[in-house]
Structure formats: C-alpha cells, structure tokens
Design an enzyme around this catalytic site. Structure first.
Site, short mmCIF file in Angstrom:
data_model
loop_
_atom_site.label_atom_id
_atom_site.label_comp_id
_atom_site.label_asym_id
_atom_site.label_seq_id
_atom_site.Cartn_x
_atom_site.Cartn_y
_atom_site.Cartn_z
N HIS A 1 7.11 -31.34 43.73
CA HIS A 1 6.26 -32.34 44.39
C HIS A 1 4.77 -32.07 44.17
O HIS A 1 4.02 -31.97 45.14
CB HIS A 1 6.55 -32.37 45.90
CG HIS A 1 7.97 -32.70 46.24
ND1 HIS A 1 8.57 -32.27 47.41
CD2 HIS A 1 8.90 -33.42 45.60
CE1 HIS A 1 9.82 -32.72 47.46
NE2 HIS A 1 10.05 -33.42 46.36
C1 LIG Z 1 13.32 -32.53 39.18
C2 LIG Z 1 12.66 -33.36 40.24
C3 LIG Z 1 13.35 -33.61 41.43
C4 LIG Z 1 12.73 -34.36 42.44
N1 LIG Z 1 13.48 -34.75 43.52
C5 LIG Z 1 12.94 -35.63 44.39
C6 LIG Z 1 13.75 -36.21 45.41
O1 LIG Z 1 14.93 -35.94 45.52
N2 LIG Z 1 13.15 -37.10 46.26
C7 LIG Z 1 11.84 -37.44 46.16
O2 LIG Z 1 11.35 -38.22 46.97
N3 LIG Z 1 11.06 -36.92 45.18
C8 LIG Z 1 11.60 -36.07 44.28
N4 LIG Z 1 10.84 -35.61 43.24
C9 LIG Z 1 9.42 -35.99 43.20
C10 LIG Z 1 9.15 -37.42 42.75
O3 LIG Z 1 10.08 -37.83 41.80
C11 LIG Z 1 7.71 -37.49 42.23
O4 LIG Z 1 6.83 -37.15 43.29
C12 LIG Z 1 7.33 -38.87 41.71
O5 LIG Z 1 8.22 -39.27 40.71
C13 LIG Z 1 5.89 -38.83 41.17
O6 LIG Z 1 5.57 -40.10 40.67
P1 LIG Z 1 4.29 -40.34 39.75
O7 LIG Z 1 4.25 -41.78 39.48
O8 LIG Z 1 3.14 -39.68 40.36
O9 LIG Z 1 4.59 -39.52 38.42
P2 LIG Z 1 5.82 -39.62 37.44
O10 LIG Z 1 6.96 -40.32 38.07
O11 LIG Z 1 6.04 -38.24 36.92
O12 LIG Z 1 5.31 -40.57 36.28
C14 LIG Z 1 4.37 -40.23 35.31
C15 LIG Z 1 4.80 -40.87 34.02
O13 LIG Z 1 3.70 -40.86 33.12
C16 LIG Z 1 4.16 -40.50 31.84
N5 LIG Z 1 3.02 -39.93 31.12
C17 LIG Z 1 2.47 -38.72 31.28
N6 LIG Z 1 1.40 -38.58 30.47
C18 LIG Z 1 1.28 -39.73 29.80
C19 LIG Z 1 0.36 -40.19 28.83
N7 LIG Z 1 -0.64 -39.43 28.40
N8 LIG Z 1 0.53 -41.45 28.33
C20 LIG Z 1 1.55 -42.25 28.77
N9 LIG Z 1 2.45 -41.83 29.67
C21 LIG Z 1 2.30 -40.61 30.21
C22 LIG Z 1 5.25 -39.51 32.12
O14 LIG Z 1 6.11 -39.35 31.01
C23 LIG Z 1 5.93 -40.12 33.33
O15 LIG Z 1 6.93 -41.01 32.97
C24 LIG Z 1 11.41 -34.85 42.24
C25 LIG Z 1 10.74 -34.59 41.05
C26 LIG Z 1 11.35 -33.87 40.06
C27 LIG Z 1 10.60 -33.61 38.76
#
Ligand SMILES: Cc1cc2nc3c(=O)[nH]c(=O)nc-3n(C[C@H](O)[C@H](O)[C@H](O)COP(=O)(O)OP(=O)(O)OC[C@H]3O[C@@H](n4cnc5c(N)ncnc54)[C@H](O)[C@@H]3O)c2cc1C
Length: 534
Positions: free
Chosen positions: A473
């Site tokens: 997280h």
């Molecule tokens: C293994 C794991 C288990 C988890 N379990 C839970 C759970 O059970 N419940 C829960 O609530 N949360 C869980 N989480 C946390 C939750 O999934 C994250 O907090 C959430 O997905 C974050 O969202 P975000 O949009 O900030 O980033 P992300 O969902 O990580 O999205 C970022 C995206 O940007 C893309 N990206 C990165 N750099 C670039 C670039 N330069 N150009 C274009 N694209 C790019 C990445 O590939 C990714 O697809 C878990 C996370 C992980 C990794």
C-alpha cells in the site's frame, strides 16, 4: 515523430486511471487517451481470484520492485515491493479485499487544510463507486461499477480464527466498512460471480467502445511535455518507438505511488539537487516529489498446524487441490473463487485510541516474503499477519538514473519511529493471544515466528524484523496539501504548474487505516468531478 491530439492524456491505466478514463469520456464531449505501460489484462490468471500467488512471480503484470536492503531487516535481503502493471494496475493483481479505511483518516486530511476531503465529503463517492451484493443503504452503494461480495468457500480454519478472537475478548464485526470498523470477521471482496472485479473490469471494459476513448497498452510515458509552465502532453514509448500524445486540456499522472513521482522527476520536477545527481536538468522546484512515502509495515505470527485442511505448496497439498481447477473452470466454484486471505481484524492495541491501529490478515497457510517462500509454504500451518495501520515513519523514493527503464530507488525507512515499533510488537502480542485460545487447541503446532524463545519486546521486534514485509500500500509520494513539501493542491493540480494533475494513491497525505484500492478509486471519482467541474 508520431503525434496525436486529445483533450486529456492519462499516464497509467491502474485503479485510478481506469476510473478517470470512464468518467472523463462519459459525456462524449472529450477525447481521452489512456497510456498504460503494461499489457492488456486478458490472462485467465487475472480472472481467477485464487491465482494471487501467480502475480508475485510474474514480471509481465508486476513491476517487481525491491526496496533498499537494511542490515537488520530480513537479514539484509531487499524487501520485495510488488506493484501492478497492465490494465487495472494494482487492482489486477491484488488480494481484492474491499476496505475503505476509517473516517478519522479522511477527517485528518481535511484538518490538514484539504477542503472537500473529509469523510462526509467522500462518502458519496464511496457509494458511487460500490455495488455491494448486500444492497445499498446510507453507508453502502448498491449500483456502482465496483462489485463487492461476501467471502465464499473459505477454509474451515477461518471459523476458528473468529471463534478464537471471540474467546480472546474481541468483538465480531460482519462489516468492516459499516458504522464501526473495529472487530474481527470475514472481509468483503471485489469479486463478481467468482471473477476478479478489477478497476479495468468495473470501469474500462464496459466503455472500451466509446469513440472518444483511446487506450494504448505497452505504452510507457517517459516525459511530460511543456509549453512554458503549461503541460501540453506526454512523450511515450511503444514498441521501441518514441511517440507523443498532446492534451488540449490536461495531462494527468495516474502511474501509482512509485511511478508518478518518477515521471515528474524524469520531467525535471522535484528537488533540483536530487535531480542533478540523477543527471536530469531541473525544470520546476518541488522538494516534496518522492518524499513522504508511507506503506503498511507488516510482520506475522507463523504457527505450524497439526491438521492439513489449509493450503500447502507441497506435492501432497497440491494433490489435495486437484479438483479445484475443474470446479472453477466449469462452475466458477471452489477454493479458486476466493482470495486466499479471508478473515481478518481491525483492533486497538490500547483502549484509549480513537480508531483501530492494527489490522490482522489471517491466512490458512505459512505466508512469508509475499508468498515467495515456497519452502516454508510447503509445510502445514497458518499465519496471522499484523500491520501497523498509521505508521509514523516515512520513507522516500528517488531516481537511480535518468533512464526511464531504471527502477526507482525505494527507501521504506520502516520502523524508524519508536511508536511504530511499539505498535508492531503490541500487535504481535494481540495475534499471539488470539492464536493461543482453546479454539485453536486441535490445530496448534509449534510457533515458527516470532518463536517461543522471543518473549520480551526486544526479542519479538528482532524476530519480526527478520520476517518483515509490507501490505503493498505505498502512498504519499506526491502528497496533497499546502505546505512546502506538498506536490498537489486539494484539486490535485501540481503546485506551480498548469494543466497537470496527479490522481492516484501517491496524493494521500497520510496512509488510510486499511487496504488502499477503494480509497484510490474514490480519489479518482472525486478527481473526475473536480476536472469536469472546472
Ligand atoms: C500485490 C498487491 C496486493 C494488494 N492487495 C490489496 C487488497 O487486497 N485490497 C486493497 O484495497 N488494496 C490492495 N492493494 C493495493 C491497491 O491495489 C493499490 O493501492 C491501488 O491499486 C493503487 O492504485 P493506483 O491507481 O495508485 O496505482 P496502480 O493501480 O498501481 O496503477 C498504476 C498504473 O500505471 C502504470 N504505469 C506506471 N508507470 C507508467 C508510465 N510511465 N506510463 C504509463 N503507465 C504507467 C502501471 O503499469 C499501472 O498499471 C494491493 C496491491 C498489490 C500490489
């Protein structure tokens, strides 16, 4: 160079990016381009809730970062930091636990001066996001895109965990997102009819045929393009070719807590002296970029089991599971229709606290090192993971070089603050108390961690550090606020620049007390309203 023009260009198709792509195209008035560095999310493994472990080894769907090693943590081995890659981002590889956090988390954001981010402001967005199978009410959404369901097909030992917690004097709770978070119970999950309901499934797939939406996968944004102080587009790399996507209105970074600040830094935005060290010409001074990294530090009580009804990654254990792929493939039933973490708790290590300060994840297996410790996992056992919900230690991420392919340098700085060390040790005592009740008498084998010899605080802490992990997280690296370390304002606009926002987990000023997927999607729901409202 190949160039295209849109109204909004979004870097990152993860939990936040998918919500934005949907909401910004809903009127049909704006052309939106979603750039995702990873692949489409078409694998069968993405669909199967029980396939969580697969992603810990997949470099296709997981950035597989490593944090900097620390001598007394995991015996100097780096801490593994999985991060989702591909449409859906983290929500495509996560454990699907649906948790909102506690109202004190959001009221704290508002008290820092972030107007419109208190619990009462955000509750309507949580409801808009959610379709709870129990139906909608004053606290829950009943018709939003994100499907939330109860735990099905759980391992029987989870019942014992609930019974044990009750015997230990902790209250049961059948809705951690209800009026009270505190208690012990089964989690709810973002699973629909036996399939993972990621942000991509909930928000993107239903609208992929909108004429105004362009989704480009395997397209990694490498630089923000500026005209003066105004962001006008993104440079990105696809199939080895550099291309440009221009934005008439705004550029939005939704690349996650490590990659959004990285993209800012690659574009010369950050602390000038740090950028120069990485060989980057500074463009805009913002010292907070990459700072304030917060993550849920986690350790565990690992207990051998006298029974074999949990999960074991041994030949015998896998043989026990032989029916499961068939039950799943033909009927979406069985062990694979559920996440492997099924029960848990939000508890207070001290009665005078306003909100729970630890979260427990109970697992019917010996889980360590993000499930990569297969030797340990081949034995019969169960684990109670303890996480510090509001860590006071903050870390940072920085660049190793100006090469966009180089992974970020992650300094978690776990347990730097004495209060975090105390909460973790107290939390381990809580977990031990639950596992020591009569409810577990016929299961209980030897305690493998912290181990019977670790009884005083110092020894417990030392053993916990050897098994230290995280709950995946990371937040806070582009924090929202008004102070000099803030990166975005409370409309999520990057301070001092025009037409540039960050919308993802990185904007959280402080970590929420629970899993972060739903809070991140809600940040994006609110951001979409802010963007369209302007
Ligand atoms: C293994 C794991 C288990 C988890 N379990 C839970 C759970 O059970 N419940 C829960 O609530 N949360 C869980 N989480 C946390 C939750 O999934 C994250 O907090 C959430 O997905 C974050 O969202 P975000 O949009 O900030 O980033 P992300 O969902 O990580 O999205 C970022 C995206 O940007 C893309 N990206 C990165 N750099 C670039 C670039 N330069 N150009 C274009 N694209 C790019 C990445 O590939 C990714 O697809 C878990 C996370 C992980 C990794």
């Amino acid at each position: 160079m190949h160039e295209e023009h849109f109204d909004y260009v979004i870097a990152g198709g993860g939990s936040a990016g998918c919500v934005l792509a949907n909401r910004l195209t809903s009127s049909g008035k704006y052309k939106v381009c979603l750039l995702e560095a990873g692949p489409q999310d078409k694998s069968l493994f993405v669909t199967i809730p029980g396939a969580f472990a697969y992603f810990m080894f997949s470099k296709k769907y997981n950035w597989c970062f490593d944090a900097e090693p620390v001598a007394d943590i995991r015996k100097g081995e780096p801490i593994f930091c999985p991060q989702g890659k591909g449409l859906g981002g983290g929500s495509t590889i996560n454990a699907m636990i649906y948790i909102r956090g506690h109202r004190v988390d959001y009221d704290h954001w508002a008290s820092l001066g972030n107007q419109g981010w208190g619990w009462d402001d955000l509750l309507p967005y949580f409801k808009k996001n959610e379709c709870n199978e129990r139906g909608g009410d004053e606290l829950h959404g009943g018709s939003g895109p994100l499907y939330v369901s109860d735990c099905r097909n759980y391992y029987p030992i989870n019942e014992r965990f609930l019974q044990a917690a009750s015997e230990a004097g902790y209250p049961l709770n059948n809705d951690f997102n209800g009026a009270e978070q505190e208690g012990v119970g089964f989690y709810q999950f973002t699973i629909k009819e036996g399939k993972r309901c990621s942000a991509s499934h909930a928000y993107l797939r239903p609208v992929r045929d909108r004429q105004v939406l362009t989704v480009k996968c395997n397209a990694m944004a490498t630089k923000i393009l500026f005209r003066g102080k105004k962001a006008v587009g993104l440079e990105f790399r696809q199939k080895g070719e550099l291309k440009r996507a221009y934005a008439n209105k705004e550029v939005i970074l939704s690349s996650g807590a490590y990659n959004s600040p990285k993209l800012l830094m690659l574009s010369g935005i950050g602390d000038a002296s740090e950028l120069e060290k990485a060989g980057i010409t500074p463009f805009h001074q913002l010292p907070g970029v990459g700072q304030n990294l917060q993550e849920h530090v986690d350790s565990c009580v690992l207990q051998e089991s006298l029974k074999t009804d949990g999960f074991r990654a041994s030949p015998g254990g896998l043989l026990n599971m032989w029916r499961e792929p068939f039950r799943y493939l033909f009927r979406r039933k069985g062990k694979l229709e559920s996440s492997v973490t099924q029960a848990g708790a939000f508890l207070k290590t001290s009665e005078d606290l306003a909100a729970p300060d630890i979260q427990l994840h109970f697992l019917p297996l010996l889980y360590d090192d993000s499930g990569r410790n297969l030797k340990l996992m081949s034995q019969s056992g169960y684990s109670c993971h303890v996480c510090v919900l509001r860590p006071k230690s903050t870390g940072r991420m920085s660049l190793r070089s100006s090469d966009p392919d180089s992974p970020p340098r992650i300094d978690l700085n776990f347990l730097d603050h004495p209060d975090d060390r105390k909460t973790l040790v107290d939390g381990i005592r809580v977990a031990r108390k639950i596992l020591a009740t009569p409810a577990f008498d016929d299961y209980r084998g030897a305690e493998l961690n912290p181990g019977p010899e670790a009884q005083n605080d110092e020894d417990i802490l030392a053993r916990c550090k050897e098994r230290l992990g995280l709950v995946y997280h990371p937040v806070g690296t582009c924090k929202m606020g008004q102070d000099e370390m803030a990166v975005v304002d409370d409309s999520l606009r990057v301070h001092g620049l025009e037409s540039l926002r960050v919308v993802d987990a990185s904007i959280m000023p402080t970590l929420t007390g629970g899993n972060t997927n739903a809070p991140t999607m809600v940040i994006a729901e609110k951001a979409a309203d802010l963007i369209l409202g302007e």
